[in-house]
Design an enzyme around this catalytic site. Structure first.
Site, PDB file in Angstrom:
ATOM      1  N   HIS A  37     124.038  95.500  28.054  1.00  0.00           N
ATOM      2  CA  HIS A  37     125.172  94.572  28.162  1.00  0.00           C
ATOM      3  C   HIS A  37     124.999  93.418  27.178  1.00  0.00           C
ATOM      4  O   HIS A  37     125.953  92.998  26.526  1.00  0.00           O
ATOM      5  CB  HIS A  37     125.247  93.960  29.562  1.00  0.00           C
ATOM      6  N   GLY A 147     130.505 100.211  25.926  1.00  0.00           N
ATOM      7  CA  GLY A 147     129.383 101.023  25.465  1.00  0.00           C
ATOM      8  C   GLY A 147     129.728 102.507  25.398  1.00  0.00           C
ATOM      9  O   GLY A 147     130.488 103.018  26.222  1.00  0.00           O
ATOM     10  N   LYS A 149     127.704 104.750  26.090  1.00  0.00           N
ATOM     11  CA  LYS A 149     127.006 105.457  27.175  1.00  0.00           C
ATOM     12  C   LYS A 149     128.031 106.026  28.159  1.00  0.00           C
ATOM     13  O   LYS A 149     127.908 107.154  28.614  1.00  0.00           O
ATOM     14  CB  LYS A 149     126.057 104.507  27.877  1.00  0.00           C
TER      15      LYS A 149
END
Ligand code: PAF
Length: 281
Positions: A37, A147, A149
């Site tokens: 983050h 992100g 991810k």
């Protein structure tokens, strides 16, 4: 750093930033912040923006109340981390305030939720899109950082942003990994030492696949990945797949593609982890 709970106050904060000639960069989170983050905050700072981070554990995107309850919460620690990272405002709204006078919209996700995370988390992506719309509505960012991810979330938000002509620009950011390759995630905090070690197999399988992508047939590649994952029998694989880069539909053939995505989800102990990697020819 300003610490703001009220949606109208963050709207005023953002309007003031723009009046002063700044652009607003936004990092929406559910808290339990980690380096991944903070990397998004640093990126938004580097891009020269006034940076807002939101922390809101969004009930709409959890289809399992236990998961919602177990989601790590550490607002004081997060606040310090954001302060150190040079974030300009932390927006931490109450559920009642963010969803006041709100009826969820039934967004057309363009079929992007058909695969991967979609089937095992019904309503999840709709919940994400609805809360992101609410957050954007109040924060009114110029740029929002997400992100890679959470690849499927990112792809869906990019799609919705285009389809519904959201003015905010979505900025995809690479996955941050621990030294042993494990993708950083707030959920990693729930792994014990043994599970933490077992979890590294996910990225090892993705990496192995990335080396053989476009060279051997997709089904052989998938079999190879599952063999690698099977070397850690304690983990329970939910899926491992190869997908179209943009539509996220599973591929059975490379055709003349020059890029694709490999995605994995698995339970490591009680924790469901996801990861993905971009495959380039
Ligand atoms: O990625 C997340 O942390 C969440 O899905 C988001 C984007 C903050 C929405 O709640």
């Amino acid at each position: 750093m300003d610490f703001i709970h009220s949606p109208t106050t963050i709207a005023d904060w953002s309007a003031k930033a723009r009046r002063e000639g700044a652009l607003v960069g936004f990092v929406p989170t559910m808290g339990a912040l980690h380096e991944g983050h903070l990397q998004l905050i640093h990126r938004a700072k580097r891009d020269g923006h006034r940076v807002v981070c939101s922390i809101f554990v969004n009930p709409l995107q959890f289809n399992n109340s236990e998961d919602l309850q177990n989601y790590p919460r550490q607002l004081e620690k997060d606040r310090e981390l954001l302060l150190d990272a040079g974030c300009n405002a932390l927006f931490a709204p109450e559920k009642e305030a963010i969803f006041a006078d709100f009826t969820p919209t039934n967004y057309d996700l363009g079929g992007l939720d058909t695969y991967w995370e979609g089937p095992s988390r019904p309503g999840h992506f709709s919940g994400v899109v609805n809360v992101v719309e609410r957050l954007f509505h109040y924060v009114r960012p110029d740029f929002a950082y997400f992100g890679e991810k959470d690849r499927q979330q990112l792809t869906i938000l990019e799609h919705i942003g285009r389809a519904y002509r959201w003015p905010e620009l979505i900025v995809p950011c690479p996955t941050l990994r621990a030294a042993d390759g494990l993708a950083l995630s707030s959920r990693n905090a729930r792994l014990n030492a043994v599970e933490r070690e077992q979890a590294t197999i996910l990225y090892r399988a993705l990496q192995k696949v990335s080396g053989s992508a476009f060279k051997i047939p997709v089904d052989e590649l998938l079999a190879k990945a599952l063999d690698i994952l099977a070397t850690v029998p304690e983990i329970k694989v939910d899926y491992f797949g190869i997908a179209d880069r943009h539509k996220l539909a599973p591929l059975s053939d490379w055709h003349d593609r020059t890029e694709a995505i490999a995605l994995v989800a698995a339970f490591v102990g009680p924790v469901r982890l996801i990861d993905n990697i971009t495959l380039l020819r």
